[in-house]
Scaffold this motif. Structure first.
Motif, PDB file in Angstrom:
ATOM      1  N   GLY A 181      38.702  43.922  36.496  1.00  0.00           N
ATOM      2  CA  GLY A 181      39.442  45.032  37.096  1.00  0.00           C
ATOM      3  C   GLY A 181      38.764  45.589  38.337  1.00  0.00           C
ATOM      4  O   GLY A 181      39.244  46.544  38.941  1.00  0.00           O
ATOM      5  N   LEU A 182      37.618  44.981  38.719  1.00  0.00           N
ATOM      6  CA  LEU A 182      36.879  45.454  39.893  1.00  0.00           C
ATOM      7  C   LEU A 182      37.233  44.629  41.127  1.00  0.00           C
ATOM      8  O   LEU A 182      37.715  43.506  41.014  1.00  0.00           O
ATOM      9  CB  LEU A 182      35.378  45.322  39.636  1.00  0.00           C
ATOM     10  N   LYS A 183      36.908  45.197  42.315  1.00  0.00           N
ATOM     11  CA  LYS A 183      37.174  44.491  43.571  1.00  0.00           C
ATOM     12  C   LYS A 183      36.129  43.405  43.842  1.00  0.00           C
ATOM     13  O   LYS A 183      35.860  43.062  44.998  1.00  0.00           O
ATOM     14  CB  LYS A 183      37.197  45.498  44.720  1.00  0.00           C
ATOM     15  N   GLN A 209      46.762  42.058  30.398  1.00  0.00           N
ATOM     16  CA  GLN A 209      47.154  41.371  31.633  1.00  0.00           C
ATOM     17  C   GLN A 209      45.942  40.768  32.340  1.00  0.00           C
ATOM     18  O   GLN A 209      45.960  39.609  32.763  1.00  0.00           O
ATOM     19  CB  GLN A 209      47.888  42.357  32.562  1.00  0.00           C
ATOM     20  N   MET A 210      44.863  41.544  32.448  1.00  0.00           N
ATOM     21  CA  MET A 210      43.657  41.046  33.125  1.00  0.00           C
ATOM     22  C   MET A 210      43.036  39.899  32.329  1.00  0.00           C
ATOM     23  O   MET A 210      42.587  38.900  32.895  1.00  0.00           O
ATOM     24  CB  MET A 210      42.637  42.182  33.295  1.00  0.00           C
ATOM     25  N   GLY A 211      43.030  40.045  31.011  1.00  0.00           N
ATOM     26  CA  GLY A 211      42.483  38.990  30.163  1.00  0.00           C
ATOM     27  C   GLY A 211      43.276  37.706  30.286  1.00  0.00           C
ATOM     28  O   GLY A 211      42.705  36.604  30.276  1.00  0.00           O
ATOM     29  N   ASN A 226      42.296  38.716  43.235  1.00  0.00           N
ATOM     30  CA  ASN A 226      43.642  38.813  43.797  1.00  0.00           C
ATOM     31  C   ASN A 226      44.726  38.569  42.753  1.00  0.00           C
ATOM     32  O   ASN A 226      45.770  39.218  42.764  1.00  0.00           O
ATOM     33  CB  ASN A 226      43.810  37.820  44.960  1.00  0.00           C
ATOM     34  N   LYS A 227      44.442  37.641  41.846  1.00  0.00           N
ATOM     35  CA  LYS A 227      45.461  37.354  40.822  1.00  0.00           C
ATOM     36  C   LYS A 227      45.648  38.528  39.856  1.00  0.00           C
ATOM     37  O   LYS A 227      46.753  38.770  39.382  1.00  0.00           O
ATOM     38  CB  LYS A 227      45.093  36.075  40.068  1.00  0.00           C
ATOM     39  N   LYS A 229      33.621  29.494  38.546  1.00  0.00           N
ATOM     40  CA  LYS A 229      35.029  29.318  38.165  1.00  0.00           C
ATOM     41  C   LYS A 229      35.858  30.558  38.502  1.00  0.00           C
ATOM     42  O   LYS A 229      37.011  30.466  38.889  1.00  0.00           O
ATOM     43  CB  LYS A 229      35.146  29.074  36.652  1.00  0.00           C
ATOM     44  N   PHE A 230      35.238  31.720  38.316  1.00  0.00           N
ATOM     45  CA  PHE A 230      35.921  32.978  38.589  1.00  0.00           C
ATOM     46  C   PHE A 230      36.248  33.082  40.075  1.00  0.00           C
ATOM     47  O   PHE A 230      37.351  33.447  40.473  1.00  0.00           O
ATOM     48  CB  PHE A 230      34.998  34.126  38.163  1.00  0.00           C
TER      49      PHE A 230
END
Lengths: 331, 331
Positions: A291-293, A160-162, A325-326, A317-318
């Motif tokens: 996965g980090l804040k 999901q994160m990827g 948030n996404k 870009k990140f």
């Protein structure tokens, strides 16, 4: 100066601070955000003197200490509060920076990032994503270094994160996700991988296409591949070792007689092209720790200025893609 | 005819029966033992007609059925009693043959070998050994395919069995053993690998030299490397995939313009040399399945006659080295 700052570990990596400072100067020519070089102030300022750059975009944050590659991660993070790495990570935690890039001790960076920056709520384990070379586009592999004893449910989150990263940083909608396995049939694999298969099939927010054998990764038919970090590390290292071995024996064979030497001379530009396109990493930057804040990016230990600049550009870009948030929404 | 027989699965592999029969004929010219070609008698006899060979050394054992690559291992072994694979394995079990070579369905061969031939007393899990290319000598990797959920204690036996094989078949005393890991430091790895490290340190009958990173395997500094079969399979497959990818992009780059085409022409013999020495397997034969009460060798699915002959020749050394008894003594 922009209100957003990318912090850079000026002291991390085999070629620091020379290449890290040079890389930041290079990146500052195109990146719109401010760049904070974290490390020994006098050393960094000496390096900066070599270049002309926009003083509104680059500044120095002093850190007296450095975490070396040989140090144990947890101890290093705990004991070296004044290291460039710990100070950089705290800048992200405190909101002074939106991202931190380091080519230093990988274990310390992953441990420090998890402890200091902290996980997004709901993320079980952050994962390191690495872009692998392929015959088509680059392939994103997670986890390439964070959790060596992964559970099946972690792999679902990696997928999901990827996917969020791929969509927003690499610009491809609905990227395909494969599970690295020892065969393509669904019943293949060890206990963890079999469980991961059935969880991935049911998971939301991903385009799961089934198992991918390790030999097919470099075909580039799947955008994202997931695995535990032990397997991911082995894949990275085999690719690195085999590439170097093949280049060395190729060189030796080509230098073995006059005929092949002539051939090598003529073929040289083609070899350089392969090396640049397939094995060099300037264009892809570093490995994002997802996965980090906040954003933490691991640049390769042997990064030169081009690779450091690539990692910094990728942060832009990140940040613009609002990845943190996404990811929180996708899980 | 010799009192010892090597059985060959004439129907197994992508190029059977043409290349398997040809390989047996080739091997019969140097191997002192009798060779039994197991499979459809009429088909094999048709193939044999193509060659002149010593009829005292080659004979045919009829088997009406064939296990296909797509079949599920356990069901195939249970249901196809008249397949070339099951009949060949029963010949080893019953003492009619001392070895069985097959290029057929790997899963079925490993399952069938374990069930029919059976383990040496004290062996927890038989393991598949594969010879990997390196810049020095070939490196023996176990387990490359049998047990995907391995326990640490299995890896110790892989090291012991691999050492016996290396000493007696490859002729090097006291071969070094490395544990495949994600770093060289002893505290690295997942839970299973950490436990394996401490068991290997204390184990008898091996020359354990510590962790080996996957990128260093192809340097060839360690003779034997051990890992669980999931990791072993990933290593094999990454090597296979990356090699093919590099050769394809190299070819494409070399064909891209006149200059590089000329280079390719001159460099061609050097490329062929690399391909032969590094990527072809005729000289090393198949992968021995160690820990059984007889010898079972898995030849690559795409084996040609040379590779089949290599696998048969390797059996001779295994038999002469009395490996089964030596493994029993070593554990």
């Amino acid at each position: 100066m922009s209100d957003k700052i990318i912090a850079i570990d000026a002291m991390g990596g085999d070629n620091a601070p020379i290449e890290t400072v040079k890389g930041a100067v290079l990146a500052s020519k195109t990146v719109k955000y401010g760049l904070a070089l974290v490390g020994r102030e006098n050393v960094i300022n000496e390096e900066l003197k070599k270049y002309s750059y926009d003083a509104d975009k680059i500044f120095v944050v002093n850190a007296d200490d450095v975490i070396e590659n040989c140090e144990m991660p947890t101890e290093a993070i705990k004991n070296k509060k004044n290291s460039s790495m710990v100070i950089g990570l705290n800048m992200v935690k405190d909101g002074q920076a939106v991202a931190f890039v380091s080519a230093g001790n990988t274990g310390a960076l992953l441990t420090g990032a998890t402890i200091i920056v902290g996980r997004i709520k709901g993320v079980k384990r952050p994962a390191l994503g690495t872009m692998l070379p392929s015959e088509k586009n680059r392939v994103l592999m997670l986890d390439s270094g964070a959790n060596v004893d992964a559970k099946a449910e972690y792999l679902v989150q990696y997928a999901q994160m990827g996917s969020v990263y791929f969509e927003n940083v690499l610009g491809k909608d609905n990227p395909t996700v494969g599970l690295i396995n020892i065969g393509t049939e669904r019943e293949k694999g060890n206990a963890m991988v079999k469980e991961a298969y059935s969880l991935l099939e049911k998971a939301n927010g991903i385009n799961f296409v089934g198992n991918v054998e390790a030999r097919d990764i470099t075909l580039g038919d799947v955008d994202i591949v997931v695995c535990d970090a032990f397997v991911g590390n082995v894949i990275l290292k085999v690719m690195e070792g085999l590439s170097k071995t093949v280049l060395r024996i190729l060189k030796k064979a080509l230098m073995s007689n006059l005929r092949s030497k002539i051939g090598a001379l003529f073929a040289f530009p083609a070899f350089k092209k392969i090396q640049r396109e397939f094995f060099e990493y300037d264009d892809i930057g570093g490995a994002p720790f997802l996965g980090l804040k906040g954003l933490v990016v691991k640049a390769h230990g042997s990064s030169d200025a081009g690779a450091v600049a690539g990692a910094i550009k990728q942060c832009e870009k990140f940040i613009d893609g609002d990845i943190v948030n996404k990811i929180a929404e996708r899980l």
